[in-house]
Design an enzyme around this catalytic site. Sequence first.
Site, short mmCIF file in Angstrom:
data_model
loop_
_atom_site.label_atom_id
_atom_site.label_comp_id
_atom_site.label_asym_id
_atom_site.label_seq_id
_atom_site.Cartn_x
_atom_site.Cartn_y
_atom_site.Cartn_z
N CYS A 94 0.84 -1.20 0.00
CA CYS A 94 0.00 0.00 0.00
C CYS A 94 0.88 1.26 0.00
O CYS A 94 1.41 1.63 -1.04
CB CYS A 94 -0.99 -0.03 1.16
SG CYS A 94 -2.34 1.17 0.99
N HIS A 184 -3.52 -5.34 0.51
CA HIS A 184 -2.97 -5.63 1.83
C HIS A 184 -2.97 -7.14 2.08
O HIS A 184 -3.95 -7.68 2.60
CB HIS A 184 -3.81 -4.95 2.92
CG HIS A 184 -3.56 -3.50 3.06
ND1 HIS A 184 -2.56 -2.98 3.85
CD2 HIS A 184 -4.18 -2.44 2.50
CE1 HIS A 184 -2.58 -1.65 3.79
NE2 HIS A 184 -3.54 -1.30 2.97
N GLU A 186 -1.65 -8.67 4.40
CA GLU A 186 -1.64 -8.92 5.85
C GLU A 186 -3.00 -8.72 6.50
O GLU A 186 -3.19 -9.08 7.67
CB GLU A 186 -0.60 -8.01 6.52
CG GLU A 186 -1.03 -6.58 6.79
CD GLU A 186 -0.97 -5.64 5.60
OE1 GLU A 186 -0.94 -4.41 5.82
OE2 GLU A 186 -0.95 -6.12 4.44
#
Length: 240
Positions: A94, A184, A186
């Site tokens: 990001c 993302h 994660e």
Amino acid sequence: MKPIWIIKAGETLADLARTHGDFEDWIAAGLAGGPLPVQVHDARAGLPPAPDAMAGAIVTGSHAMVSERAAWSEALAAWLRDAVAAECPVLGICYGHQLLAHALGGEVGYRPQGPDVGTVNVERYPAAQTDPLFGALPARFAAPMVHLQSVVRLPSTAVALAHHAQEPHAAFRVGPCAWGVQFHPEFSLPAVQAYVDHLAETLRQHGMDPASVRDALQPTPHAAALLPAFADWAAARAAR
């Protein structure tokens, strides 16, 4: 064994951090059980260790904007240029994706169509078929997005790897081992839900229904697989 360094560029939402941890915690969890130790460095406190002291670097997201060109961010951009030149494996997520593009001559700016928030279907470009990370992913996979700015123009040396309907530069690679991903890998489902709720009014201002965005959220295991894939690839490269 040299570690993978998670380079922290910002914090998540305060309430979310209290209950679920922060960006670096989620990335570390995605790397857990992998072949390399993990260290964390906050880039706002100074430059990370030298690229040759690490097996790889992952730059986190942030609520800051690359276009603000904060002093710490510009210093990290210069560090990233050196890391890429040294062929240190890098993964920008990001904000990290956008900063990597900016560092290498690309352009970053606000999205004219407004925020890109929720679960999106990312599609690989043909060049991704032979990419060390994206080659193992499906041609189309779900990924979590939360961003107000995008890479408007890729660096001239970049290879575009993935896109979705409103984001032509969802992922790219520069050289043999530097990747940027706008999504993302994660993020858990609760993390994306928290951001949808946090940005509800912004979504409404751009003609989007937060409830519909929330209802469309789904798990994103293929996007999450990018983190262990990066760690495995960095470890294999370090062992050569």
